[in-house]
Design a protein around this motif. Structure first.
Motif, PDB file in Angstrom:
ATOM      1  N   LEU A  10       5.132   4.777   5.354  1.00 45.64           N
ATOM      2  CA  LEU A  10       4.439   3.646   5.972  1.00 45.64           C
ATOM      3  C   LEU A  10       2.994   3.667   5.498  1.00 45.64           C
ATOM      4  O   LEU A  10       2.176   4.441   6.001  1.00 45.64           O
ATOM      5  CB  LEU A  10       4.488   3.741   7.499  1.00 45.64           C
ATOM      6  N   PRO A  11       2.655   2.835   4.504  1.00 46.53           N
ATOM      7  CA  PRO A  11       1.288   2.850   3.968  1.00 46.53           C
ATOM      8  C   PRO A  11       0.266   2.614   5.076  1.00 46.53           C
ATOM      9  O   PRO A  11       0.429   1.692   5.887  1.00 46.53           O
ATOM     10  CB  PRO A  11       1.301   1.688   2.960  1.00 46.53           C
ATOM     11  N   PRO A  12      -0.783   3.434   5.140  1.00 46.99           N
ATOM     12  CA  PRO A  12      -1.786   3.282   6.203  1.00 46.99           C
ATOM     13  C   PRO A  12      -2.377   1.881   6.289  1.00 46.99           C
ATOM     14  O   PRO A  12      -2.687   1.403   7.385  1.00 46.99           O
ATOM     15  CB  PRO A  12      -2.855   4.320   5.820  1.00 46.99           C
ATOM     16  N   SER A  13      -2.524   1.222   5.157  1.00 47.90           N
ATOM     17  CA  SER A  13      -3.142  -0.108   5.159  1.00 47.90           C
ATOM     18  C   SER A  13      -2.284  -1.161   5.842  1.00 47.90           C
ATOM     19  O   SER A  13      -2.788  -2.228   6.219  1.00 47.90           O
ATOM     20  CB  SER A  13      -3.420  -0.552   3.716  1.00 47.90           C
ATOM     21  N   LEU A  14      -0.994  -0.871   6.018  1.00 55.34           N
ATOM     22  CA  LEU A  14      -0.091  -1.860   6.612  1.00 55.34           C
ATOM     23  C   LEU A  14       0.265  -1.567   8.060  1.00 55.34           C
ATOM     24  O   LEU A  14       0.943  -2.381   8.704  1.00 55.34           O
ATOM     25  CB  LEU A  14       1.213  -1.934   5.797  1.00 55.34           C
ATOM     26  N   ARG A  15      -0.143  -0.434   8.591  1.00 55.22           N
ATOM     27  CA  ARG A  15       0.306  -0.026   9.924  1.00 55.22           C
ATOM     28  C   ARG A  15      -0.056  -1.039  10.998  1.00 55.22           C
ATOM     29  O   ARG A  15       0.785  -1.429  11.807  1.00 55.22           O
ATOM     30  CB  ARG A  15      -0.281   1.352  10.263  1.00 55.22           C
ATOM     31  N   ALA A  16      -1.296  -1.459  11.012  1.00 60.06           N
ATOM     32  CA  ALA A  16      -1.733  -2.387  12.057  1.00 60.06           C
ATOM     33  C   ALA A  16      -1.032  -3.731  11.931  1.00 60.06           C
ATOM     34  O   ALA A  16      -0.558  -4.304  12.924  1.00 60.06           O
ATOM     35  CB  ALA A  16      -3.243  -2.570  12.003  1.00 60.06           C
ATOM     36  N   TRP A  17      -0.936  -4.233  10.703  1.00 62.42           N
ATOM     37  CA  TRP A  17      -0.336  -5.547  10.500  1.00 62.42           C
ATOM     38  C   TRP A  17       1.143  -5.544  10.848  1.00 62.42           C
ATOM     39  O   TRP A  17       1.643  -6.469  11.503  1.00 62.42           O
ATOM     40  CB  TRP A  17      -0.520  -5.991   9.045  1.00 62.42           C
ATOM     41  N   LEU A  18       1.855  -4.511  10.441  1.00 60.65           N
ATOM     42  CA  LEU A  18       3.283  -4.452  10.755  1.00 60.65           C
ATOM     43  C   LEU A  18       3.514  -4.234  12.244  1.00 60.65           C
ATOM     44  O   LEU A  18       4.506  -4.694  12.796  1.00 60.65           O
ATOM     45  CB  LEU A  18       3.947  -3.344   9.938  1.00 60.65           C
ATOM     46  N   GLY A  19       2.589  -3.544  12.886  1.00 58.20           N
ATOM     47  CA  GLY A  19       2.683  -3.406  14.332  1.00 58.20           C
ATOM     48  C   GLY A  19       2.529  -4.745  15.034  1.00 58.20           C
ATOM     49  O   GLY A  19       3.247  -5.037  15.998  1.00 58.20           O
ATOM     50  N   LEU A  20       1.602  -5.562  14.534  1.00 64.58           N
ATOM     51  CA  LEU A  20       1.413  -6.888  15.110  1.00 64.58           C
ATOM     52  C   LEU A  20       2.631  -7.778  14.889  1.00 64.58           C
ATOM     53  O   LEU A  20       2.934  -8.655  15.712  1.00 64.58           O
ATOM     54  CB  LEU A  20       0.169  -7.549  14.500  1.00 64.58           C
ATOM     55  N   ILE A  21       3.329  -7.573  13.784  1.00 60.65           N
ATOM     56  CA  ILE A  21       4.537  -8.348  13.505  1.00 60.65           C
ATOM     57  C   ILE A  21       5.705  -7.841  14.334  1.00 60.65           C
ATOM     58  O   ILE A  21       6.525  -8.623  14.836  1.00 60.65           O
ATOM     59  CB  ILE A  21       4.866  -8.276  12.002  1.00 60.65           C
ATOM     60  N   ALA A  22       5.790  -6.518  14.508  1.00 55.56           N
ATOM     61  CA  ALA A  22       6.913  -5.934  15.246  1.00 55.56           C
ATOM     62  C   ALA A  22       6.919  -6.364  16.706  1.00 55.56           C
ATOM     63  O   ALA A  22       7.992  -6.526  17.303  1.00 55.56           O
ATOM     64  CB  ALA A  22       6.858  -4.409  15.147  1.00 55.56           C
ATOM     65  N   ALA A  23       5.747  -6.553  17.302  1.00 51.25           N
ATOM     66  CA  ALA A  23       5.677  -6.907  18.721  1.00 51.25           C
ATOM     67  C   ALA A  23       6.327  -8.262  19.011  1.00 51.25           C
ATOM     68  O   ALA A  23       7.221  -8.349  19.867  1.00 51.25           O
ATOM     69  CB  ALA A  23       4.227  -6.871  19.192  1.00 51.25           C
ATOM     70  N   PRO A  24       5.935  -9.352  18.335  1.00 51.35           N
ATOM     71  CA  PRO A  24       6.611 -10.629  18.593  1.00 51.35           C
ATOM     72  C   PRO A  24       8.070 -10.622  18.151  1.00 51.35           C
ATOM     73  O   PRO A  24       8.898 -11.317  18.743  1.00 51.35           O
ATOM     74  CB  PRO A  24       5.793 -11.649  17.791  1.00 51.35           C
ATOM     75  N   LEU A  29       8.291   1.247   0.337  1.00 51.38           N
ATOM     76  CA  LEU A  29       8.231   2.315  -0.669  1.00 51.38           C
ATOM     77  C   LEU A  29       7.531   1.832  -1.933  1.00 51.38           C
ATOM     78  O   LEU A  29       6.753   2.577  -2.546  1.00 51.38           O
ATOM     79  CB  LEU A  29       9.642   2.808  -0.989  1.00 51.38           C
ATOM     80  N   ALA A  30       7.802   0.590  -2.330  1.00 54.99           N
ATOM     81  CA  ALA A  30       7.147   0.038  -3.519  1.00 54.99           C
ATOM     82  C   ALA A  30       5.649  -0.126  -3.290  1.00 54.99           C
ATOM     83  O   ALA A  30       4.839   0.127  -4.195  1.00 54.99           O
ATOM     84  CB  ALA A  30       7.777  -1.302  -3.883  1.00 54.99           C
ATOM     85  N   THR A  31       5.269  -0.545  -2.085  1.00 53.84           N
ATOM     86  CA  THR A  31       3.847  -0.697  -1.761  1.00 53.84           C
ATOM     87  C   THR A  31       3.109   0.626  -1.904  1.00 53.84           C
ATOM     88  O   THR A  31       2.021   0.697  -2.493  1.00 53.84           O
ATOM     89  CB  THR A  31       3.692  -1.233  -0.328  1.00 53.84           C
ATOM     90  N   GLY A  32       3.716   1.690  -1.383  1.00 51.24           N
ATOM     91  CA  GLY A  32       3.097   3.002  -1.511  1.00 51.24           C
ATOM     92  C   GLY A  32       3.087   3.499  -2.941  1.00 51.24           C
ATOM     93  O   GLY A  32       2.102   4.070  -3.420  1.00 51.24           O
ATOM     94  N   LEU A  50       3.100   1.756  -5.728  1.00 55.39           N
ATOM     95  CA  LEU A  50       2.208   0.990  -6.592  1.00 55.39           C
ATOM     96  C   LEU A  50       0.769   1.007  -6.106  1.00 55.39           C
ATOM     97  O   LEU A  50      -0.121   0.487  -6.791  1.00 55.39           O
ATOM     98  CB  LEU A  50       2.698  -0.464  -6.664  1.00 55.39           C
ATOM     99  N   GLY A  51       0.534   1.577  -4.926  1.00 58.93           N
ATOM    100  CA  GLY A  51      -0.820   1.634  -4.397  1.00 58.93           C
ATOM    101  C   GLY A  51      -1.378   0.263  -4.048  1.00 58.93           C
ATOM    102  O   GLY A  51      -2.577   0.016  -4.232  1.00 58.93           O
ATOM    103  N   LEU A  52      -0.537  -0.626  -3.535  1.00 55.90           N
ATOM    104  CA  LEU A  52      -0.986  -1.975  -3.207  1.00 55.90           C
ATOM    105  C   LEU A  52      -1.893  -1.965  -1.982  1.00 55.90           C
ATOM    106  O   LEU A  52      -1.730  -1.151  -1.073  1.00 55.90           O
ATOM    107  CB  LEU A  52       0.218  -2.878  -2.943  1.00 55.90           C
ATOM    108  N   GLY A  53      -2.811  -2.885  -1.952  1.00 56.82           N
ATOM    109  CA  GLY A  53      -3.706  -3.029  -0.812  1.00 56.82           C
ATOM    110  C   GLY A  53      -3.034  -3.746   0.342  1.00 56.82           C
ATOM    111  O   GLY A  53      -1.853  -4.097   0.284  1.00 56.82           O
ATOM    112  N   ARG A  54      -3.821  -3.978   1.389  1.00 53.16           N
ATOM    113  CA  ARG A  54      -3.264  -4.579   2.605  1.00 53.16           C
ATOM    114  C   ARG A  54      -2.676  -5.967   2.359  1.00 53.16           C
ATOM    115  O   ARG A  54      -1.561  -6.246   2.770  1.00 53.16           O
ATOM    116  CB  ARG A  54      -4.350  -4.668   3.682  1.00 53.16           C
ATOM    117  N   ARG A  55      -3.424  -6.814   1.669  1.00 45.25           N
ATOM    118  CA  ARG A  55      -2.956  -8.186   1.476  1.00 45.25           C
ATOM    119  C   ARG A  55      -1.727  -8.235   0.583  1.00 45.25           C
ATOM    120  O   ARG A  55      -0.725  -8.861   0.931  1.00 45.25           O
ATOM    121  CB  ARG A  55      -4.065  -9.047   0.878  1.00 45.25           C
ATOM    122  N   ALA A  56      -1.774  -7.553  -0.561  1.00 47.58           N
ATOM    123  CA  ALA A  56      -0.644  -7.566  -1.493  1.00 47.58           C
ATOM    124  C   ALA A  56       0.568  -6.868  -0.881  1.00 47.58           C
ATOM    125  O   ALA A  56       1.704  -7.339  -1.008  1.00 47.58           O
ATOM    126  CB  ALA A  56      -1.027  -6.901  -2.809  1.00 47.58           C
ATOM    127  N   GLY A  57       0.330  -5.748  -0.208  1.00 42.45           N
ATOM    128  CA  GLY A  57       1.435  -5.019   0.406  1.00 42.45           C
ATOM    129  C   GLY A  57       2.109  -5.807   1.510  1.00 42.45           C
ATOM    130  O   GLY A  57       3.343  -5.856   1.590  1.00 42.45           O
TER     131      GLY A  57
END
Length: 228
Positions: A10-24, A148-151, A153-160
């Motif tokens: 779970l890439p650190p840059s995506l944790r908050a955003w995916l959490g916000l998506i998981a809730a709704p 896994l691909a995001t991690g 390839l080292g993608l940032g928050r927006r691209a990931g």
């Protein structure tokens, strides 16, 4: 060997955003489940989209739908999982291999549990339909691979985030279309399966990372004690 030096699933840059998506997504699963608990007929939204109780797809698209459906069956799912896990192990990514197995297992297991709790049926009382396990599986698979691909390839928050959501949308739409077209599920079953994967996979990734890090910490502590 896994460890804190190994890439997280779970890439650190995506944790908050995916959490916000998981809730709704979780809320959607619960609301639809409550609305259609014990039902055996399509709802208003289902009828507005399509008459889901009829096998409405014809050749050659029927063959495409059947091929997609096979990917969610035990044999097809097993082939995909074995191939991906083998690839992870060949790349020396055991944490990723564990995530593939646990993430997909949790998504399908959660969908199966919800089916028994909600009790919505299609084509007879033995065919539990909500949420769609096929849709949950393929969406979860797409989410796992995108994370896994995001991690990797080292993608940032927006691209990931864009990659993860696009993968989930394409996989969910493809399997959802097949399941509704074949008359196996109502459209709201598909939505429930899609949201189940969106809710479960990020949480599973966080748990796998936490367990892997704790395991390595214990191994490191044991190694230090042996060298004292």
């Amino acid at each position: 060997m896994t460890g804190r030096s190994a890439p997280t699933v779970l890439p650190p840059s995506l944790r908050a955003w995916l959490g916000l998506i998981a809730a709704p997504a979780t809320l959607v699963v619960v609301v639809i489940g409550v609305l259609y608990a014990g039902h055996s007929q399509p709802g208003r939204v289902d009828r507005w989209i399509i008459q889901p109780t009829a096998d409405s797809v014809r050749p050659p698209w029927r063959q495409v739908a059947l091929a997609a459906d096979f990917l969610g069956e035990p044999a097809g799912a097993a082939i995909l999982v074995v191939a991906i896990v083998t690839g992870c192990l060949l790349l020396r990514r055991p944490r990723a291999a564990v995530f593939v197995v646990v993430g997909l297992g949790m998504a399908v297991g959660t969908a199966t549990l919800i089916k028994s709790l909600v009790g919505r049926t299609i084509h007879g009382g033995d065919n539990l339909s909500y949420p769609s396990g096929h849709t949950a599986f393929l969406t979860a698979l797409a989410l796992v691979m995108a994370l896994l691909a995001t991690g990797r390839l080292g993608l940032g928050r927006r691209a990931g985030t864009s990659l993860v959501l696009a993968a989930a949308l394409v996989a969910g739409a493809a399997m959802g279309w097949a399941e509704v077209a074949l008359g196996a599920h109502y459209p709201t079953d598909v939505l429930g399966g899609w949201c189940t994967a969106l809710a479960v996979v990020p949480a599973t990734a966080w748990l796998v990372d936490g367990m892997a890090d704790r395991l390595v910490d214990r191994m490191a502590d044991a190694g230090r004690r042996e060298h004292r």
